[in-house]
Design a protein around this motif. Structure first.
Motif, PDB file in Angstrom:
ATOM      1  N   LEU A  99       2.215   1.649  -3.481  1.00 61.58           N
ATOM      2  CA  LEU A  99       1.180   2.076  -4.426  1.00 61.58           C
ATOM      3  C   LEU A  99       0.767   3.518  -4.193  1.00 61.58           C
ATOM      4  CD1 LEU A  99      -0.736  -1.285  -4.580  1.00 61.58           C
ATOM      5  CD2 LEU A  99       0.274  -0.098  -6.538  1.00 61.58           C
ATOM      6  N   LYS A 100       0.839   3.959  -2.938  1.00 60.38           N
ATOM      7  CA  LYS A 100       0.579   5.373  -2.647  1.00 60.38           C
ATOM      8  C   LYS A 100       1.662   6.237  -3.325  1.00 60.38           C
ATOM      9  CE  LYS A 100      -1.575   7.111   0.979  1.00 60.38           C
ATOM     10  NZ  LYS A 100      -2.008   7.039   2.362  1.00 60.38           N
ATOM     11  N   LEU A 116       0.835  -1.218   0.000  1.00 63.60           N
ATOM     12  CA  LEU A 116       0.000   0.000   0.000  1.00 63.60           C
ATOM     13  C   LEU A 116       0.860   1.256   0.000  1.00 63.60           C
ATOM     14  CD1 LEU A 116      -2.961  -1.083   2.297  1.00 63.60           C
ATOM     15  CD2 LEU A 116      -2.964  -0.799  -0.201  1.00 63.60           C
ATOM     16  N   LEU A 148       8.249   5.332 -12.988  1.00 69.06           N
ATOM     17  CA  LEU A 148       6.942   4.817 -12.574  1.00 69.06           C
ATOM     18  C   LEU A 148       6.732   3.403 -13.114  1.00 69.06           C
ATOM     19  CD1 LEU A 148       4.150   4.874 -11.450  1.00 69.06           C
ATOM     20  CD2 LEU A 148       3.496   6.607 -13.097  1.00 69.06           C
ATOM     21  N   ILE A 181       3.429  13.316 -12.837  1.00 68.51           N
ATOM     22  CA  ILE A 181       3.598  13.326 -14.294  1.00 68.51           C
ATOM     23  C   ILE A 181       2.512  14.188 -14.931  1.00 68.51           C
ATOM     24  CG2 ILE A 181       3.462  11.860 -16.367  1.00 68.51           C
ATOM     25  CD1 ILE A 181       4.842   9.648 -14.598  1.00 68.51           C
ATOM     26  N   SER A 182       1.304  14.050 -14.428  1.00 73.17           N
ATOM     27  CA  SER A 182       0.197  14.877 -14.911  1.00 73.17           C
ATOM     28  C   SER A 182       0.527  16.369 -14.731  1.00 73.17           C
ATOM     29  CB  SER A 182      -1.060  14.509 -14.120  1.00 73.17           C
ATOM     30  OG  SER A 182      -2.194  14.898 -14.811  1.00 73.17           O
ATOM     31  N   ILE A 241      -4.864   7.370 -15.938  1.00 76.76           N
ATOM     32  CA  ILE A 241      -3.751   6.590 -15.374  1.00 76.76           C
ATOM     33  C   ILE A 241      -3.718   6.731 -13.850  1.00 76.76           C
ATOM     34  CG2 ILE A 241      -1.212   6.685 -15.170  1.00 76.76           C
ATOM     35  CD1 ILE A 241      -1.204   6.904 -18.304  1.00 76.76           C
ATOM     36  N   GLU A 242      -3.909   7.966 -13.364  1.00 74.55           N
ATOM     37  CA  GLU A 242      -4.003   8.175 -11.910  1.00 74.55           C
ATOM     38  C   GLU A 242      -5.122   7.333 -11.307  1.00 74.55           C
ATOM     39  OE1 GLU A 242      -4.124  12.066  -9.816  1.00 74.55           O
ATOM     40  OE2 GLU A 242      -3.662  12.834 -11.823  1.00 74.55           O
ATOM     41  N   LEU A 279      -3.649  10.944 -18.578  1.00 76.86           N
ATOM     42  CA  LEU A 279      -2.927  10.850 -17.306  1.00 76.86           C
ATOM     43  C   LEU A 279      -3.906  10.838 -16.134  1.00 76.86           C
ATOM     44  CD1 LEU A 279       0.076  13.061 -18.295  1.00 76.86           C
ATOM     45  CD2 LEU A 279       0.231  10.692 -17.508  1.00 76.86           C
ATOM     46  N   ILE A 284      -2.215  -4.021 -13.502  1.00 81.20           N
ATOM     47  CA  ILE A 284      -0.860  -3.442 -13.582  1.00 81.20           C
ATOM     48  C   ILE A 284      -0.358  -3.477 -15.028  1.00 81.20           C
ATOM     49  CG2 ILE A 284       1.563  -3.709 -12.881  1.00 81.20           C
ATOM     50  CD1 ILE A 284       0.620  -4.555 -10.133  1.00 81.20           C
ATOM     51  N   LEU A 329       6.070   0.010 -10.889  1.00 80.06           N
ATOM     52  CA  LEU A 329       4.942  -0.905 -11.117  1.00 80.06           C
ATOM     53  C   LEU A 329       5.417  -2.333 -11.331  1.00 80.06           C
ATOM     54  CD1 LEU A 329       2.690   1.183 -13.513  1.00 80.06           C
ATOM     55  CD2 LEU A 329       1.976   0.215 -11.312  1.00 80.06           C
ATOM     56  N   ILE A 377       3.307   5.367  -5.989  1.00 71.41           N
ATOM     57  CA  ILE A 377       3.044   5.260  -7.430  1.00 71.41           C
ATOM     58  C   ILE A 377       1.937   6.236  -7.854  1.00 71.41           C
ATOM     59  CG2 ILE A 377       1.921   3.686  -9.106  1.00 71.41           C
ATOM     60  CD1 ILE A 377       3.812   1.472  -7.943  1.00 71.41           C
ATOM     61  N   GLU A 378       0.867   6.301  -7.053  1.00 72.25           N
ATOM     62  CA  GLU A 378      -0.192   7.288  -7.315  1.00 72.25           C
ATOM     63  C   GLU A 378       0.389   8.700  -7.342  1.00 72.25           C
ATOM     64  OE1 GLU A 378      -4.079   7.580  -5.234  1.00 72.25           O
ATOM     65  OE2 GLU A 378      -3.430   5.653  -4.387  1.00 72.25           O
ATOM     66  N   LEU A 388      -3.503  15.130 -20.763  1.00 73.53           N
ATOM     67  CA  LEU A 388      -4.011  15.302 -19.395  1.00 73.53           C
ATOM     68  C   LEU A 388      -5.161  14.338 -19.111  1.00 73.53           C
ATOM     69  CD1 LEU A 388      -3.725  19.159 -18.940  1.00 73.53           C
ATOM     70  CD2 LEU A 388      -2.267  17.379 -17.935  1.00 73.53           C
ATOM     71  N   SER A 393      -4.384   0.235  -5.945  1.00 72.43           N
ATOM     72  CA  SER A 393      -4.200   0.385  -4.507  1.00 72.43           C
ATOM     73  C   SER A 393      -5.414  -0.173  -3.751  1.00 72.43           C
ATOM     74  CB  SER A 393      -4.017   1.870  -4.196  1.00 72.43           C
ATOM     75  OG  SER A 393      -3.389   2.053  -2.972  1.00 72.43           O
ATOM     76  N   LEU A 452       0.882   3.830 -19.795  1.00 67.61           N
ATOM     77  CA  LEU A 452       2.046   4.701 -19.601  1.00 67.61           C
ATOM     78  C   LEU A 452       2.958   4.676 -20.823  1.00 67.61           C
ATOM     79  CD1 LEU A 452       3.063   3.915 -15.923  1.00 67.61           C
ATOM     80  CD2 LEU A 452       2.541   6.184 -16.832  1.00 67.61           C
ATOM     81  N   ALA A 485       2.211   9.264 -10.544  1.00 64.48           N
ATOM     82  CA  ALA A 485       1.281   9.492 -11.662  1.00 64.48           C
ATOM     83  C   ALA A 485       0.762  10.932 -11.623  1.00 64.48           C
ATOM     84  CB  ALA A 485       0.122   8.502 -11.610  1.00 64.48           C
ATOM     85  N   ARG A 486       0.421  11.407 -10.418  1.00 67.35           N
ATOM     86  CA  ARG A 486      -0.063  12.772 -10.265  1.00 67.35           C
ATOM     87  C   ARG A 486       1.036  13.763 -10.660  1.00 67.35           C
ATOM     88  NH1 ARG A 486      -2.999  11.488  -5.957  1.00 67.35           N
ATOM     89  NH2 ARG A 486      -1.112  11.664  -4.723  1.00 67.35           N
ATOM     90  N   ALA A 504      -4.083   3.766 -11.071  1.00 66.90           N
ATOM     91  CA  ALA A 504      -3.163   3.556  -9.954  1.00 66.90           C
ATOM     92  C   ALA A 504      -3.948   3.483  -8.638  1.00 66.90           C
ATOM     93  CB  ALA A 504      -2.119   4.673  -9.897  1.00 66.90           C
ATOM     94  N   THR A 541       0.676  -0.209 -17.190  1.00 66.84           N
ATOM     95  CA  THR A 541       1.986  -0.108 -17.837  1.00 66.84           C
ATOM     96  C   THR A 541       1.827   0.204 -19.327  1.00 66.84           C
ATOM     97  OG1 THR A 541       2.863  -1.690 -16.248  1.00 66.84           O
ATOM     98  CG2 THR A 541       4.185  -1.298 -18.201  1.00 66.84           C
ATOM     99  N   VAL A 548      -5.532  -3.990  -3.800  1.00 68.48           N
ATOM    100  CA  VAL A 548      -4.631  -4.609  -2.811  1.00 68.48           C
ATOM    101  C   VAL A 548      -5.239  -4.469  -1.422  1.00 68.48           C
ATOM    102  CG1 VAL A 548      -2.374  -4.403  -1.666  1.00 68.48           C
ATOM    103  CG2 VAL A 548      -2.518  -4.329  -4.162  1.00 68.48           C
TER     104      VAL A 548
END
Lengths: 102, 102, 102, 102
Positions: free
Chosen positions: C24-25, C21, C54, C34-35, D27-28, D24, D51, C58, C27-28, D21, D35, D58, C31-32, D31, D55, D38
């Protein structure tokens, strides 16, 4: 030879040709070695290690060829003007997409 | 042959051995073809297409070998009891990590 | 709690759940980030570097989950006997193929 | 706005900014969904499928950004003359190498 020289100029990776050929000869040898390992029923995990090494070697060749392509074909086309550079970049991007996904 | 049979039993991918050998023979041919394309200075993008195809072919072999490994070595070890199955799974996971990253 | 325990036993990756977790947090958050980089029109190459990071993060999660799956679900099924282990390995191999190709 | 226009001109992917945007943002969401899977201990194989999908999403963004980079930054630099184009291609090739290997 004039024809060949022109050919070199247009495809542009001749400067490193011997290095590529040596690498590819090694890659052929790796492929042959993997075949022999399967034939001799070597432990599966050891074969997988060799396959990963061969895949990495191929990726190095691919990235090198792409770099040469961008540095020669694409730059030459861009400097010559016209639409050819866009076309060559389109081809390169499609090749990159295939490599990233393969 | 007794010795060979034992060997088969332990490494476990013999059922498909001919299929693997045929695929690997094709892969060797693809590697040789790429070498020839570089030697003849074929258009770079066409070489990259062949490298992607070869990489995909290698991945198919790798995934097949892993599947066989799990189905034979790992299952056999799990059924025999003891710690060997954990050890074999550890090896398999390391091999998967190398494949995913290569 | 009995229900939860049963659940843990069947899906088996609970021991590392907090670690997953946390990853993955992160990873989130990547992703944010990159946006936001695209929104702020940061230099393209720097965005690509973050996308590679990223993707690697993953893959680490995926390989970890697979390892847990093999160590718990597959081994448990193998020890229980019957056909379920083969079925679980088939699923795992298909997942590996998707990961290797993605 | 002059400042922003200059910025757009130099980084060059503004034409598709909204599309990036949106992707992405999706994608967020993917992600965040992984989470949650899991956390709820969804079946491991189903998480791996998500996953792989993330990938791939991305990689599509990365290949698109690279294409934009080549079409704008690299071509503009090539047409302007000087050494900057070579420098930009070097950066692009390094980014491609990271993507192919990640």
């Amino acid at each position: 030879m004039t024809t060949t020289d022109t050919h070199h100029a247009s495809h542009g990776y001749i400067s490193d040709k011997d290095r590529y050929l040596n690498r590819l000869k090694r890659i052929e040898g790796q492929a042959r070695g993997i075949s022999r390992m399967v034939d001799e029923e070597v432990y599966c995990i050891d074969i997988l290690t060799q396959i990963s090494a061969l895949t990495s070697a191929l990726q190095t060749v691919a990235v090198g060829l792409l770099d040469d392509h961008l540095k020669h074909c694409v730059l030459d086309a861009a400097r010559a003007g016209g639409d050819e550079a866009e076309q060559k970049i389109k081809e390169a991007s499609d090749a990159i997409a295939r490599l990233v996904r393969s």
